[in-house]
Design a protein around this motif. Sequence first.
Motif, PDB file in Angstrom:
ATOM      1  N   ALA A  94       4.167  -9.963   7.436  1.00 22.95           N
ATOM      2  CA  ALA A  94       4.244  -8.948   6.377  1.00 22.95           C
ATOM      3  C   ALA A  94       2.865  -8.693   5.767  1.00 22.95           C
ATOM      4  O   ALA A  94       2.485  -7.542   5.530  1.00 22.95           O
ATOM      5  CB  ALA A  94       5.234  -9.382   5.307  1.00 22.95           C
ATOM      6  N   ALA A  95       2.110  -9.747   5.516  1.00 21.07           N
ATOM      7  CA  ALA A  95       0.759  -9.588   4.951  1.00 21.07           C
ATOM      8  C   ALA A  95      -0.155  -8.866   5.938  1.00 21.07           C
ATOM      9  O   ALA A  95      -0.936  -7.992   5.539  1.00 21.07           O
ATOM     10  CB  ALA A  95       0.184 -10.951   4.584  1.00 21.07           C
ATOM     11  N   ALA A  96      -0.057  -9.207   7.215  1.00 22.05           N
ATOM     12  CA  ALA A  96      -0.883  -8.528   8.222  1.00 22.05           C
ATOM     13  C   ALA A  96      -0.506  -7.051   8.305  1.00 22.05           C
ATOM     14  O   ALA A  96      -1.381  -6.184   8.403  1.00 22.05           O
ATOM     15  CB  ALA A  96      -0.714  -9.199   9.582  1.00 22.05           C
ATOM     16  N   GLY A  97       0.783  -6.749   8.261  1.00 21.79           N
ATOM     17  CA  GLY A  97       1.221  -5.346   8.284  1.00 21.79           C
ATOM     18  C   GLY A  97       0.725  -4.570   7.083  1.00 21.79           C
ATOM     19  O   GLY A  97       0.297  -3.420   7.203  1.00 21.79           O
ATOM     20  N   LEU A  98       0.769  -5.189   5.927  1.00 20.56           N
ATOM     21  CA  LEU A  98       0.271  -4.534   4.710  1.00 20.56           C
ATOM     22  C   LEU A  98      -1.232  -4.307   4.794  1.00 20.56           C
ATOM     23  O   LEU A  98      -1.733  -3.235   4.435  1.00 20.56           O
ATOM     24  CB  LEU A  98       0.613  -5.392   3.488  1.00 20.56           C
ATOM     25  CG  LEU A  98       0.317  -4.797   2.130  1.00 20.56           C
ATOM     26  CD1 LEU A  98       1.104  -3.513   1.929  1.00 20.56           C
ATOM     27  CD2 LEU A  98       0.640  -5.799   1.042  1.00 20.56           C
ATOM     28  N   LEU A  99      -1.959  -5.291   5.287  1.00 19.13           N
ATOM     29  CA  LEU A  99      -3.412  -5.166   5.443  1.00 19.13           C
ATOM     30  C   LEU A  99      -3.758  -4.050   6.426  1.00 19.13           C
ATOM     31  O   LEU A  99      -4.652  -3.237   6.177  1.00 19.13           O
ATOM     32  CB  LEU A  99      -4.003  -6.494   5.912  1.00 19.13           C
ATOM     33  CG  LEU A  99      -5.514  -6.536   6.085  1.00 19.13           C
ATOM     34  CD1 LEU A  99      -6.186  -6.384   4.729  1.00 19.13           C
ATOM     35  CD2 LEU A  99      -5.922  -7.842   6.741  1.00 19.13           C
ATOM     36  N   VAL A 100      -3.027  -3.991   7.530  1.00 20.10           N
ATOM     37  CA  VAL A 100      -3.254  -2.939   8.526  1.00 20.10           C
ATOM     38  C   VAL A 100      -2.941  -1.577   7.927  1.00 20.10           C
ATOM     39  O   VAL A 100      -3.688  -0.613   8.116  1.00 20.10           O
ATOM     40  CB  VAL A 100      -2.406  -3.197   9.792  1.00 20.10           C
ATOM     41  CG1 VAL A 100      -2.349  -1.985  10.680  1.00 20.10           C
ATOM     42  CG2 VAL A 100      -2.963  -4.387  10.549  1.00 20.10           C
ATOM     43  N   ALA A 101      -1.851  -1.471   7.194  1.00 22.62           N
ATOM     44  CA  ALA A 101      -1.448  -0.188   6.618  1.00 22.62           C
ATOM     45  C   ALA A 101      -2.466   0.333   5.610  1.00 22.62           C
ATOM     46  O   ALA A 101      -2.660   1.541   5.491  1.00 22.62           O
ATOM     47  CB  ALA A 101      -0.084  -0.320   5.960  1.00 22.62           C
ATOM     48  N   ARG A 102      -3.120  -0.575   4.913  1.00 23.57           N
ATOM     49  CA  ARG A 102      -4.064  -0.138   3.883  1.00 23.57           C
ATOM     50  C   ARG A 102      -5.484   0.060   4.385  1.00 23.57           C
ATOM     51  O   ARG A 102      -6.276   0.719   3.733  1.00 23.57           O
ATOM     52  CB  ARG A 102      -4.074  -1.128   2.735  1.00 23.57           C
ATOM     53  CG  ARG A 102      -2.783  -1.112   1.971  1.00 23.57           C
ATOM     54  CD  ARG A 102      -2.858  -1.954   0.759  1.00 23.57           C
ATOM     55  NE  ARG A 102      -1.600  -1.858   0.031  1.00 23.57           N
ATOM     56  CZ  ARG A 102      -1.417  -2.323  -1.173  1.00 23.57           C
ATOM     57  NH1 ARG A 102      -2.402  -2.921  -1.800  1.00 23.57           N
ATOM     58  NH2 ARG A 102      -0.262  -2.203  -1.764  1.00 23.57           N
ATOM     59  N   SER A 103      -5.816  -0.536   5.535  1.00 27.43           N
ATOM     60  CA  SER A 103      -7.217  -0.512   5.950  1.00 27.43           C
ATOM     61  C   SER A 103      -7.513   0.368   7.156  1.00 27.43           C
ATOM     62  O   SER A 103      -8.681   0.636   7.421  1.00 27.43           O
ATOM     63  CB  SER A 103      -7.689  -1.938   6.241  1.00 27.43           C
ATOM     64  OG  SER A 103      -6.961  -2.475   7.322  1.00 27.43           O
ATOM     65  N   LEU A 104      -6.505   0.816   7.878  1.00 26.88           N
ATOM     66  CA  LEU A 104      -6.754   1.606   9.081  1.00 26.88           C
ATOM     67  C   LEU A 104      -6.254   3.029   8.917  1.00 26.88           C
ATOM     68  O   LEU A 104      -5.304   3.276   8.177  1.00 26.88           O
ATOM     69  CB  LEU A 104      -6.049   0.972  10.282  1.00 26.88           C
ATOM     70  CG  LEU A 104      -6.594  -0.371  10.752  1.00 26.88           C
ATOM     71  CD1 LEU A 104      -5.734  -0.907  11.861  1.00 26.88           C
ATOM     72  CD2 LEU A 104      -8.020  -0.243  11.218  1.00 26.88           C
ATOM     73  N   PRO A 105      -6.859   3.971   9.634  1.00 26.63           N
ATOM     74  CA  PRO A 105      -6.333   5.335   9.606  1.00 26.63           C
ATOM     75  C   PRO A 105      -4.955   5.384  10.253  1.00 26.63           C
ATOM     76  O   PRO A 105      -4.631   4.567  11.129  1.00 26.63           O
ATOM     77  CB  PRO A 105      -7.360   6.141  10.413  1.00 26.63           C
ATOM     78  CG  PRO A 105      -8.145   5.146  11.173  1.00 26.63           C
ATOM     79  CD  PRO A 105      -8.054   3.848  10.456  1.00 26.63           C
ATOM     80  N   ALA A 106      -4.145   6.318   9.827  1.00 22.13           N
ATOM     81  CA  ALA A 106      -2.753   6.398  10.264  1.00 22.13           C
ATOM     82  C   ALA A 106      -2.568   6.391  11.792  1.00 22.13           C
ATOM     83  O   ALA A 106      -1.696   5.685  12.291  1.00 22.13           O
ATOM     84  CB  ALA A 106      -2.083   7.617   9.649  1.00 22.13           C
ATOM     85  N   PRO A 107      -3.335   7.148  12.564  1.00 24.22           N
ATOM     86  CA  PRO A 107      -3.080   7.146  14.017  1.00 24.22           C
ATOM     87  C   PRO A 107      -3.356   5.800  14.683  1.00 24.22           C
ATOM     88  O   PRO A 107      -2.728   5.464  15.675  1.00 24.22           O
ATOM     89  CB  PRO A 107      -4.041   8.198  14.556  1.00 24.22           C
ATOM     90  CG  PRO A 107      -4.422   9.030  13.394  1.00 24.22           C
ATOM     91  CD  PRO A 107      -4.334   8.138  12.201  1.00 24.22           C
ATOM     92  N   ALA A 108      -4.258   5.010  14.141  1.00 30.91           N
ATOM     93  CA  ALA A 108      -4.606   3.729  14.763  1.00 30.91           C
ATOM     94  C   ALA A 108      -3.655   2.609  14.354  1.00 30.91           C
ATOM     95  O   ALA A 108      -3.588   1.574  15.011  1.00 30.91           O
ATOM     96  CB  ALA A 108      -6.027   3.346  14.401  1.00 30.91           C
ATOM     97  N   ARG A 109      -2.902   2.814  13.287  1.00 32.67           N
ATOM     98  CA  ARG A 109      -2.021   1.760  12.778  1.00 32.67           C
ATOM     99  C   ARG A 109      -1.009   1.307  13.814  1.00 32.67           C
ATOM    100  O   ARG A 109      -0.754   0.121  13.963  1.00 32.67           O
ATOM    101  CB  ARG A 109      -1.282   2.241  11.535  1.00 32.67           C
ATOM    102  CG  ARG A 109      -2.144   2.353  10.339  1.00 32.67           C
ATOM    103  CD  ARG A 109      -1.339   2.824   9.152  1.00 32.67           C
ATOM    104  NE  ARG A 109      -2.264   3.312   8.145  1.00 32.67           N
ATOM    105  CZ  ARG A 109      -1.956   4.185   7.224  1.00 32.67           C
ATOM    106  NH1 ARG A 109      -0.735   4.667   7.142  1.00 32.67           N
ATOM    107  NH2 ARG A 109      -2.854   4.572   6.352  1.00 32.67           N
TER     108      ARG A 109
END
Length: 146
Positions: A50-65
């Motif tokens: 869950a923490a990794a998913g949240l970090l990815v969602a906040r730090s990467l552009p939408a297409p790369a997520r």
Amino acid sequence: MRMARMALVVLGAAAVAYGCLLAWPEAARMVPWLVAGPVLHDAVLAPVVAAAGLLVARSLPAPARWWVRAGLVMTATLLLLAVPLVLRPGATVAPEPGLSHLALTRLAWWLAVLWAVVSVAARWSASRPRVRAARAEDHQAERRRQ
């Protein structure tokens, strides 16, 4: 149809009973794994994911997520499958010398290949919206001229 269902239920119950009969001699060794697995999943693995998913969602552009999330899921799957085989807890037969080193090397190689593919795909995916946006702007400009 009802008879077919009943036959399948009886066959399934017989298969479960036979599996329990075969597993009974190993029950003492299985209980800690059957209890510890869900506890470790809920206490450790789920919060980390869950923490990794949240970090990815906040730090990467939408297409790369999507690509990075897929890479994280595949990494977790590889680790969940490989680590018990490499560590072999409770193994009664000693592994061949160098086996765990070879297995860890292969695991690291596969993870490197996986993340190389994820990196290329995420960068390609992140660059695509710019192309689409440019095409959309050209199309709108062309419509205005008409």
